[in-house]
Design an enzyme around this catalytic site. Structure first.
Site, PDB file in Angstrom:
ATOM      1  N   THR A 248      38.219 -24.066   9.556  1.00 53.76           N
ATOM      2  CA  THR A 248      37.078 -23.881   8.658  1.00 53.76           C
ATOM      3  C   THR A 248      36.697 -25.159   7.914  1.00 53.76           C
ATOM      4  O   THR A 248      35.521 -25.386   7.624  1.00 53.76           O
ATOM      5  CB  THR A 248      37.388 -22.743   7.655  1.00 53.76           C
ATOM      6  OG1 THR A 248      37.667 -21.553   8.395  1.00 53.76           O
ATOM      7  CG2 THR A 248      36.230 -22.468   6.725  1.00 53.76           C
TER       8      THR A 248
ATOM      9  N   LYS B  32      48.388 -17.165  21.006  1.00 56.04           N
ATOM     10  CA  LYS B  32      47.852 -17.242  19.640  1.00 56.04           C
ATOM     11  C   LYS B  32      48.019 -15.889  18.953  1.00 56.04           C
ATOM     12  O   LYS B  32      47.423 -14.894  19.361  1.00 56.04           O
ATOM     13  CB  LYS B  32      46.377 -17.653  19.652  1.00 56.04           C
ATOM     14  CG  LYS B  32      45.805 -17.885  18.260  1.00 56.04           C
ATOM     15  CD  LYS B  32      44.428 -18.526  18.327  1.00 56.04           C
ATOM     16  CE  LYS B  32      43.939 -18.907  16.938  1.00 56.04           C
ATOM     17  NZ  LYS B  32      42.635 -19.608  16.971  1.00 56.04           N
TER      18      LYS B  32
ATOM     19  N   CYS C 108      41.772 -10.510  20.814  1.00 56.43           N
ATOM     20  CA  CYS C 108      40.634  -9.839  21.450  1.00 56.43           C
ATOM     21  C   CYS C 108      40.895  -8.330  21.531  1.00 56.43           C
ATOM     22  O   CYS C 108      42.032  -7.904  21.731  1.00 56.43           O
ATOM     23  CB  CYS C 108      40.434 -10.355  22.870  1.00 56.43           C
ATOM     24  SG  CYS C 108      40.210 -12.125  23.016  1.00 56.43           S
TER      25      CYS C 108
ATOM     26  N   ILE D 247      31.679 -13.536  14.995  1.00 53.51           N
ATOM     27  CA  ILE D 247      30.889 -14.110  16.090  1.00 53.51           C
ATOM     28  C   ILE D 247      31.027 -13.268  17.346  1.00 53.51           C
ATOM     29  O   ILE D 247      30.088 -13.109  18.114  1.00 53.51           O
ATOM     30  CB  ILE D 247      31.331 -15.572  16.383  1.00 53.51           C
ATOM     31  CG1 ILE D 247      31.252 -16.435  15.105  1.00 53.51           C
ATOM     32  CG2 ILE D 247      30.502 -16.182  17.494  1.00 53.51           C
ATOM     33  CD1 ILE D 247      29.881 -16.568  14.511  1.00 53.51           C
TER      34      ILE D 247
ATOM     35  N   ASN E  99      33.830 -14.375   9.547  1.00 52.95           N
ATOM     36  CA  ASN E  99      32.994 -14.493  10.739  1.00 52.95           C
ATOM     37  C   ASN E  99      33.254 -13.320  11.669  1.00 52.95           C
ATOM     38  O   ASN E  99      34.373 -12.816  11.771  1.00 52.95           O
ATOM     39  CB  ASN E  99      33.243 -15.831  11.456  1.00 52.95           C
ATOM     40  CG  ASN E  99      34.296 -15.732  12.537  1.00 52.95           C
ATOM     41  OD1 ASN E  99      34.004 -15.317  13.655  1.00 52.95           O
ATOM     42  ND2 ASN E  99      35.532 -16.080  12.198  1.00 52.95           N
TER      43      ASN E  99
END
Length: 301
Positions: free
Chosen positions: A264, A163, A128, A70, A68
């Protein structure tokens, strides 16, 4: 049977939660899953301002998982506080808000806005891209990991979970940096960077070219990194990465995770989280264990 676990002083009725970005903020799945059965709902990433995300196509299926890109599309903190938190408060489950940003100031602004919100913990997504550092992820540089952790902790009213990205040479270096910065807990692993090419079109399957690989294919990497991290730091860990079944979740707990996030698998089977909670309970009975905590780090050398 006591299924409860404790993360940085926050008590969860069981160790299973959703992984950010795979469950929205619970609304889409509430028709299929009783959110009351979960230890926590981890929301989709939220930023201080709305993000549009990446161009399409941004999801591609792969062997043993999916890619992904996104791009952390989200409506921003204002709508999130107005719409998503009141919805989740209707359920008997803990709320962990995933926070994203493009600069340290972005993270701190979002965390400040959440200080008075009725949420239990904050998960800081440091995968990020840091726009001020040429787009390299915050979580790929230990000095930046420590810095952003320390800054976020200044403004956070709730316990902070950093994270960690697996796209690094040494996961323990990043874990120690987060611990030094004052993190209350860690979650790992985020997605591995991957790529897929459509050979008929001779084009990249994702408009972004690369994307985050998740699903069963990355589970052994997650188990290894959770184990390494549990040996390196004293912080509690939320393990994640390719969890499809109770067996997968138990494996991460034996490696050292206090709790486990399911991602997932929710796309393939909306009931996955409920089945995993039930499966852990059955395993505890089979093994003659009375608490889920007895699983944490109990792998035999």
């Amino acid at each position: 049977m006591d299924m409860s676990v404790n993360l940085a002083g926050v008590s969860f009725k069981n160790p299973i939660m959703t992984a950010s970005g795979t469950f929205g903020s619970g609304g889409e799945f509430s028709e299929f899953v009783d959110l009351n059965c979960l230890g926590a709902v981890v929301t989709k990433g939220v930023s201080n301002v709305p993000w549009e995300g990446n161009p399409t196509p941004r999801v591609a299926e792969t062997y043993g998982g999916m890619l992904n890109a996104i791009g952390l599309q989200n409506p921003g903190i204002d709508l999130f506080l107005k719409r998503d938190i009141p919805f989740l408060k209707k359920y008997d489950t803990k709320i962990i808000v995933n926070v994203c940003g493009k600069s340290v100031a972005d993270y701190c602004e979002a965390v400040t806005r959440l200080a008075d919100a009725p949420v239990d913990m904050l998960e800081i997504n440091i995968s990020c891209p840091n726009v001020k550092e040429g787009g390299i992820a915050f979580g790929q540089n230990p000095k930046q990991v420590e810095q952003i952790t320390r800054e976020v902790k200044k403004y956070a009213a709730q316990p902070v979970i950093m994270k960690l990205s697996p796209n690094v040479t040494d996961i323990t270096e990043m874990a120690r940096a987060a611990e030094s910065g004052g993190s209350d807990a860690l979650s790992l692993i985020n997605t591995l960077t991957g790529m897929k090419i459509d050979i008929q079109k001779r084009k990249f399957a994702l408009a972004n070219k690369t994307g985050g690989l998740s699903g069963p294919a990355i589970h052994p990497v997650a188990v290894r990194m959770v184990y390494q991290t549990a040996q390196a730091v004293k912080l509690p860990i939320i393990g994640m990465g390719g969890v499809q079944t109770a067996e997968d979740a138990i494996e991460l707990m034996l490696a050292g995770a206090t709790a486990v996030a399911v991602g997932t698998a929710n796309f393939r089977n909306p009931s996955a989280v409920q089945e995993i909670v039930d499966g852990i309970g059955e395993y505890l009975k089979e093994q003659g264990l009375s608490t889920a905590c007895e699983l944490i780090g109990a792998v035999m050398e």
